[in-house]
Design a protein around this motif. Sequence first.
Motif, PDB file in Angstrom:
ATOM      1  N   THR A  17       0.833  -1.208   0.000  1.00  0.00           N
ATOM      2  CA  THR A  17       0.000   0.000   0.000  1.00  0.00           C
ATOM      3  C   THR A  17       0.865   1.254   0.000  1.00  0.00           C
ATOM      4  O   THR A  17       0.578   2.232  -0.700  1.00  0.00           O
ATOM      5  CB  THR A  17      -0.936   0.008   1.221  1.00  0.00           C
ATOM      6  OG1 THR A  17      -1.743  -1.181   1.221  1.00  0.00           O
ATOM      7  CG2 THR A  17      -1.866   1.222   1.193  1.00  0.00           C
ATOM      8  N   ILE A 291      -8.933  -0.157  -5.617  1.00  0.00           N
ATOM      9  CA  ILE A 291      -9.113   1.033  -4.777  1.00  0.00           C
ATOM     10  C   ILE A 291      -8.361   2.222  -5.375  1.00  0.00           C
ATOM     11  O   ILE A 291      -8.889   3.342  -5.436  1.00  0.00           O
ATOM     12  CB  ILE A 291      -8.638   0.750  -3.343  1.00  0.00           C
ATOM     13  CG1 ILE A 291      -9.611  -0.198  -2.633  1.00  0.00           C
ATOM     14  CG2 ILE A 291      -8.491   2.045  -2.541  1.00  0.00           C
ATOM     15  CD1 ILE A 291      -9.179  -0.610  -1.244  1.00  0.00           C
ATOM     16  N   THR A 306      -3.858   7.426   6.231  1.00  0.00           N
ATOM     17  CA  THR A 306      -4.425   6.805   5.033  1.00  0.00           C
ATOM     18  C   THR A 306      -3.838   5.430   4.759  1.00  0.00           C
ATOM     19  O   THR A 306      -4.571   4.470   4.486  1.00  0.00           O
ATOM     20  CB  THR A 306      -4.207   7.712   3.809  1.00  0.00           C
ATOM     21  OG1 THR A 306      -4.836   8.964   4.036  1.00  0.00           O
ATOM     22  CG2 THR A 306      -4.793   7.072   2.567  1.00  0.00           C
ATOM     23  N   VAL A 310      -6.186   2.200   4.654  1.00  0.00           N
ATOM     24  CA  VAL A 310      -6.407   1.491   3.392  1.00  0.00           C
ATOM     25  C   VAL A 310      -5.880   0.063   3.482  1.00  0.00           C
ATOM     26  O   VAL A 310      -6.524  -0.887   3.018  1.00  0.00           O
ATOM     27  CB  VAL A 310      -5.736   2.245   2.224  1.00  0.00           C
ATOM     28  CG1 VAL A 310      -5.787   1.418   0.936  1.00  0.00           C
ATOM     29  CG2 VAL A 310      -6.413   3.593   1.999  1.00  0.00           C
TER      30      VAL A 310
END
Length: 335
Positions: A17, A291, A306, A310
């Motif tokens: 991520t 996403i 974030t 996420v």
Amino acid sequence: MDNARLIAIYAVVVLHTSAGVVTGIEVENNYWWVGNLFNAFTRWCVPVFIMVSGALLLDPQKQEDLATFYKKRLSRVLIPIVAWTLLYLGWAVLKSAITKEPITAAELGTRVLSGSPHYHMWFLYMIVILYVFTPFFRIIVAHSSRQNLIVLVTICFVLAAINFGYTFAVSAQPRSDLFVNWFLLYLPYFFLGYLIREDSTPRSTIFMGLLFVLSSVLTAAGCYYLSLSHTVKFGQYFYGYLSITVIPMSIGVMYLLKRLNSPLLGASWTRPAANLTLGVYLIHPIILETINHLGYGPNTLQNVFTIPAVATIIFTASLAIAWILRRLPVLRQTV
């Protein structure tokens, strides 16, 4: 071992991520540092998976003939490799159609031969070759003293680190060759997992914690300075699983994980969840890329929370999908 697998797979999701932030944001941007720190502090995840495999598979007390070993281990990996290779090749074709950037059959074939039908699948292509030689590595363990194994691991680490550093300095592309040789570079982690498991000498938790933190900070700092002086691609040398900072980081984390003797999610949930880690590993890039495509990824919503937010959503969704697949007769063996 179940605790280690669960924590490591979550770290993998955080790593992937945050990777898009490091490669997609300017180094001068403060938010780049958020991605850099999350990435640097999770680089131990893949080495821990390899060490867990070594700890479990190199026990010389396990008496299995070659046929039994290969039937139990290789079948566990080969079916997912074939199934998810085909899926990710299809995923690549779908993305090329959406982005209107055609992809050729030759390029798809090259991805398979190079062991990377998708960026994360290199691990399965590497580990399956490692499993092929594991019965013979057990013989080495059974007939070697602990001191000799430590010397072997040390020599292998030195050679692997030099090889990785040289390859990166030349091309900044450490996995561009045929995948069948990769396992050689990760042998020291494999043997080290067994050594750490059998190590009865008390190790300082404070020391191992400091080793982890210091190595992680140096990884982030090294990536930053190389990225500034050269390019982000060269800065990612410090992210490499065989870099001079990630090796000690991974050792420190493995010793810390060894102290987690109580089931992380309780006795009823930890083992079943740990058995889904392969599924989470295989599934999570599709959710992450979806996403990102929808505009809700870490590069769009630039906030210090974030990346973990996420990553947690992706991890939970991947775990749920893996759980569902394990209950479908036709698909259960793919995860």
